[in-house]
Design a protein around this motif. Structure first.
Motif, short mmCIF file in Angstrom:
data_model
loop_
_atom_site.label_atom_id
_atom_site.label_comp_id
_atom_site.label_asym_id
_atom_site.label_seq_id
_atom_site.Cartn_x
_atom_site.Cartn_y
_atom_site.Cartn_z
N ALA A 138 4.94 53.26 32.35
CA ALA A 138 3.79 52.45 31.99
C ALA A 138 3.99 51.65 30.71
O ALA A 138 3.45 50.55 30.56
N VAL A 139 4.81 52.19 29.78
CA VAL A 139 5.04 51.48 28.52
C VAL A 139 6.39 50.76 28.52
O VAL A 139 6.76 50.13 27.52
N GLY A 140 7.13 50.86 29.60
CA GLY A 140 8.38 50.12 29.72
C GLY A 140 9.54 50.71 28.95
O GLY A 140 10.45 49.98 28.54
N ALA A 141 9.53 52.03 28.75
CA ALA A 141 10.61 52.69 28.01
C ALA A 141 11.59 53.34 28.98
O ALA A 141 11.24 53.65 30.12
N ARG A 142 12.82 53.59 28.51
CA ARG A 142 13.89 54.07 29.39
C ARG A 142 14.47 55.42 28.98
O ARG A 142 15.33 55.96 29.68
N TYR A 143 14.00 56.01 27.87
CA TYR A 143 14.63 57.23 27.38
C TYR A 143 13.64 58.38 27.24
O TYR A 143 12.55 58.22 26.71
N PHE A 144 14.08 59.54 27.74
CA PHE A 144 13.32 60.78 27.68
C PHE A 144 14.15 61.74 26.84
O PHE A 144 15.22 62.18 27.25
N LEU A 145 13.66 62.10 25.65
CA LEU A 145 14.41 62.95 24.73
C LEU A 145 13.78 64.34 24.68
O LEU A 145 12.56 64.49 24.71
N CYS A 146 14.64 65.35 24.54
CA CYS A 146 14.17 66.73 24.45
C CYS A 146 14.90 67.45 23.33
O CYS A 146 16.12 67.30 23.17
N SER A 147 14.16 68.25 22.57
CA SER A 147 14.73 69.12 21.54
C SER A 147 14.50 70.58 21.92
O SER A 147 13.46 70.92 22.50
N GLY A 148 15.45 71.42 21.57
CA GLY A 148 15.26 72.85 21.75
C GLY A 148 15.82 73.37 23.06
O GLY A 148 16.06 72.61 24.01
N VAL A 149 16.03 74.69 23.10
CA VAL A 149 16.56 75.36 24.29
C VAL A 149 15.71 76.59 24.60
O VAL A 149 14.81 76.95 23.85
N SER A 150 16.01 77.23 25.72
CA SER A 150 15.18 78.35 26.17
C SER A 150 15.26 79.55 25.25
O SER A 150 14.30 80.31 25.13
N ASP A 151 16.41 79.75 24.61
CA ASP A 151 16.60 80.89 23.71
C ASP A 151 17.65 80.52 22.67
O ASP A 151 18.82 80.32 23.01
N LEU A 152 17.23 80.43 21.43
CA LEU A 152 18.15 80.05 20.35
C LEU A 152 19.07 81.18 19.93
O LEU A 152 20.01 80.97 19.17
N HIS A 153 18.81 82.39 20.41
CA HIS A 153 19.46 83.57 19.86
C HIS A 153 20.55 84.15 20.75
O HIS A 153 20.98 85.29 20.55
N SER A 154 20.98 83.37 21.73
CA SER A 154 22.08 83.83 22.58
C SER A 154 22.77 82.64 23.22
O SER A 154 22.14 81.60 23.45
N LEU A 155 24.04 82.78 23.50
CA LEU A 155 24.76 81.72 24.21
C LEU A 155 24.19 81.52 25.60
O LEU A 155 24.16 80.40 26.12
N GLU A 156 23.69 82.60 26.18
CA GLU A 156 23.10 82.50 27.52
C GLU A 156 21.89 81.56 27.52
O GLU A 156 21.61 80.91 28.53
N GLY A 157 21.20 81.49 26.39
CA GLY A 157 20.07 80.58 26.30
C GLY A 157 20.49 79.13 26.45
O GLY A 157 19.78 78.33 27.08
N TYR A 158 21.63 78.78 25.93
CA TYR A 158 22.16 77.43 26.08
C TYR A 158 22.64 77.19 27.50
O TYR A 158 22.48 76.09 28.04
#
Length: 251
Positions: free
Chosen positions: A86-106
């Motif tokens: 609707a606003v004519g933008a092309r980028y969807f950005l995300c920060s963070g992961v499911s679990d910061l405290h394990s490699l499995e979270g990444y």
């Protein structure tokens, strides 16, 4: 070589974004910016009102920026994609992961990002992961960010490279961009030192090398982001834009 588009993340204005969005965007426009990175302002201000403010200020939207938890909420990604279209933008950005405290979270997050990245691609939108410094923690000899990027499909998941947080995380921003040059689609230029944010060119980050790497990578957007300031925000954002113009980065 095409120059990137220039934009501004609105975080420096704090709560004013919610309480005085039109005033904030007027200051952004007066400082010389033509584009902004936002949350979904249709949710907070309504579609007609936000579009009215954009028209008044002459600004456009380059991207939406959300947290990981919003990817897990049913229907939320669809709403954000509707906003972007609707606003004519092309980028969807995300920060963070499911679990910061394990490699499995990444590793689990990579699965989610591939799924959302495919949904974005099908809608004509590019999905990018935005780093902080915590992704550079080492797990059994492997950094979370690099394991996650190994598992993410490079056609579906790009990077919003925050050069300050790469630096704080212990890597060289230019080398990081070069490493992922085929997916460094979007960039946050931020400066400062550990625990302190500054206007561009006043901190410790090697922005000149980062600029060169971003240009080599064909980064489409370079967005100014300063989390906090001791000055009036309108003065800080103007100084940072003048710095970018001074080093030849202006779309």
């Amino acid at each position: 070589m095409n120059k990137p588009n220039i934009g501004l993340n609105l975080i420096i204005f704090g709560d004013r974004v919610q309480n005085d969005l039109e005033g904030v965007l007027k200051e952004v426009s007066q400082a010389g910016y033509t584009a902004i990175e936002t949350r979904n302002f249709f949710e907070t201000h309504g579609e007609s009102r936000f579009k009215e403010i954009l028209a008044k200020t002459g600004l456009r939207v380059g991207a939406i920026h959300v947290g990981y938890e919003e990817l897990t909420q049913e229907g939320k990604v669809d709403l954000h994609l509707q906003y972007l279209k609707a606003v004519g933008a092309r980028y969807f950005l995300c920060s963070g992961v499911s679990d910061l405290h394990s490699l499995e979270g990444y590793e689990r997050s990579a699965e989610m990002f591939n799924q959302v990245g495919r949904q974005c691609r099908d809608a004509g939108i590019r999905f990018c992961y935005h780093n902080h410094d915590y992704e550079f923690r080492v797990w059994n000899g492997v950094k979370g960010i690099h394991r996650m990027m190994e598992l993410c499909d490079s056609d579906l998941v790009g990077l919003c490279v925050d050069v300050y947080w790469v630096y704080i995380g212990g890597e060289d921003p230019a080398e990081y961009i070069d490493r992922y040059r085929n997916r460094a689609w979007y960039g946050h230029f931020k400066d400062g030192s550990p625990g302190r944010f500054t206007e561009l060119g006043r901190g410790e980050v090697d922005l000149l090398s980062a600029r060169d790497a971003a240009l080599r990578a064909g980064t489409e957007w370079i967005v100014v982001e300063q989390d906090k300031t001791d000055k009036a925000p309108k003065d800080s954002i103007r100084e940072s834009l003048e710095y970018l113009r001074g080093i030849g980065v202006e779309g």
